[in-house]
Enzyme design. Structure first.
Site, PDB file in Angstrom:
ATOM      1  N   ARG A 127       0.906  -1.265  -0.104  1.00 47.81           N
ATOM      2  CA  ARG A 127      -0.121   0.176  -0.069  1.00 47.81           C
ATOM      3  C   ARG A 127       0.969   1.149  -0.001  1.00 47.81           C
ATOM      4  O   ARG A 127       1.748   1.272   0.755  1.00 47.81           O
ATOM      5  CB  ARG A 127      -0.971   0.058   1.237  1.00 47.81           C
ATOM      6  N   ASP A 167       1.186   5.747   0.092  1.00 41.10           N
ATOM      7  CA  ASP A 167       0.560   6.689   0.845  1.00 41.10           C
ATOM      8  C   ASP A 167       0.010   7.677  -0.395  1.00 41.10           C
ATOM      9  O   ASP A 167       0.313   7.542  -1.406  1.00 41.10           O
ATOM     10  CB  ASP A 167       1.401   7.488   1.860  1.00 41.10           C
ATOM     11  N   ARG A 201      10.945   7.131   2.796  1.00 38.65           N
ATOM     12  CA  ARG A 201      10.803   8.586   2.825  1.00 38.65           C
ATOM     13  C   ARG A 201      11.858   9.116   4.159  1.00 38.65           C
ATOM     14  O   ARG A 201      12.411  10.078   3.899  1.00 38.65           O
ATOM     15  CB  ARG A 201       9.187   9.079   3.003  1.00 38.65           C
TER      16      ARG A 201
END
Length: 292
Positions: free
Chosen positions: A74, A76, A221
């Site tokens: 998944r 973001d 990230r």
């Protein structure tokens, strides 16, 4: 000897040696999407602008029955993908062309299916994956690009790639990545095995390519944010090891923006015979191994 009886759940893991119920087929798709206007992959109750909702609606029209899908990972809101893999179970028979062109016809311009394969019952887009690769793109220039503003992360500061590579070496291997996971991460364990972290340059574009067996929420990230601080000279390369050893998210600093992140490849056992894709995006037209 009687075969083992198990409770079939659509899109679930099928035990070794067992098969799907008669008439049920498992289909895998290779998907690309631009996450700029999307709210992430996972379907949300009060928001229809998700990758999952978009795909399921288009697939359901082609299948003429409700379709629920499973993805390899998944993403973001704002995150992109060039190598996402999904699967779904269906009782209908459709030619491969329908699962590609037919589905693409029913979707907006920023979500596309590139390949489709019928796969064995034991294939699972999430649990069969052996390795996942992300690329994080950083535009290092005095001014921000107007054309790629939502496709790369911009910094006006020069980044020293040698310093970033020295810092990245601390992260290779199996570690507790608590310092690099989001506070809302739901993974049971913070331990992950980072198999590769390469850094290259294409003109003004800096590319971080990160591979692991699995990732934590915001892990890439957060790694990008730490390495950018090292590349700017704000921190020494050894600081990366200190952050890792702290096992504390507050030690790692700022999370890098989502729009520089791309899921570019998911690797599966060869027995499933899935297509081999070239990691994207089009902004990076060559393998990272040839970038320096």
């Amino acid at each position: 000897m009687m075969s083992k009886i198990y409770e079939y759940k659509p899109n679930g893991e099928v035990p070794a040696g067992e098969s799907l119920p008669e008439g049920v087929r498992r289909i895998a798709l290779g998907v690309e999407y631009c996450g700029t206007r999307l709210r992430g992959f996972q379907k949300q109750r009060h928001d229809r602008l998700t990758v999952q909702e978009t795909l399921e609606n288009a697939l359901s029209k082609v299948a003429a029955e409700p379709v629920t899908l499973v993805c390899a990972g998944r993403t973001d809101a704002g995150v992109h993908a060039t190598g996402q893999v999904i699967h779904f179970d269906t009782r209908v028979q459709r030619p491969t062309k329908a699962w590609i062109q037919g589905v693409n016809t029913g979707m907006p311009f920023d979500v596309r299916v590139h390949w489709a394969r019928e796969v064995p019952a034991q294939f699972h887009a999430r649990f069969s994956a052996r390795n996942r690769t992300y690329r994080y793109l950083i535009h290092s220039a005095p001014t921000r690009s107007a054309q790629a503003a939502s496709e790369v992360t911009w910094t006006e500061r020069d980044l020293d790639l040698d310093r970033m590579r020295a810092g990245a070496r601390h992260l290779i291997g199996e570690h507790d990545f608590s310092s690099f996971r989001a506070s809302q991460c739901q993974a049971r364990s913070p331990v992950r095995r980072l198999t590769r972290l390469d850094i290259g340059r294409v003109g003004q574009l800096i590319v971080l390519e990160v591979s692991a067996t699995a990732f934590l929420h915001h892990m890439v990230r957060n790694i990008a944010g730490v390495l950018m601080a090292v590349g700017r000279g704000d921190r020494a390369p050894g600081w990366v090891g200190e952050v890792l050893a702290a096992k504390d998210r507050t030690a790692a600093g700022v999370t890098a923006p989502p729009h520089g992140l791309y899921l570019v490849d998911v690797q599966y056992p060869e027995e499933f015979e899935l297509p081999v894709v070239t990691p994207g995006p089009l902004l990076v037209p060559v393998p990272l191994a040839s970038i320096r």
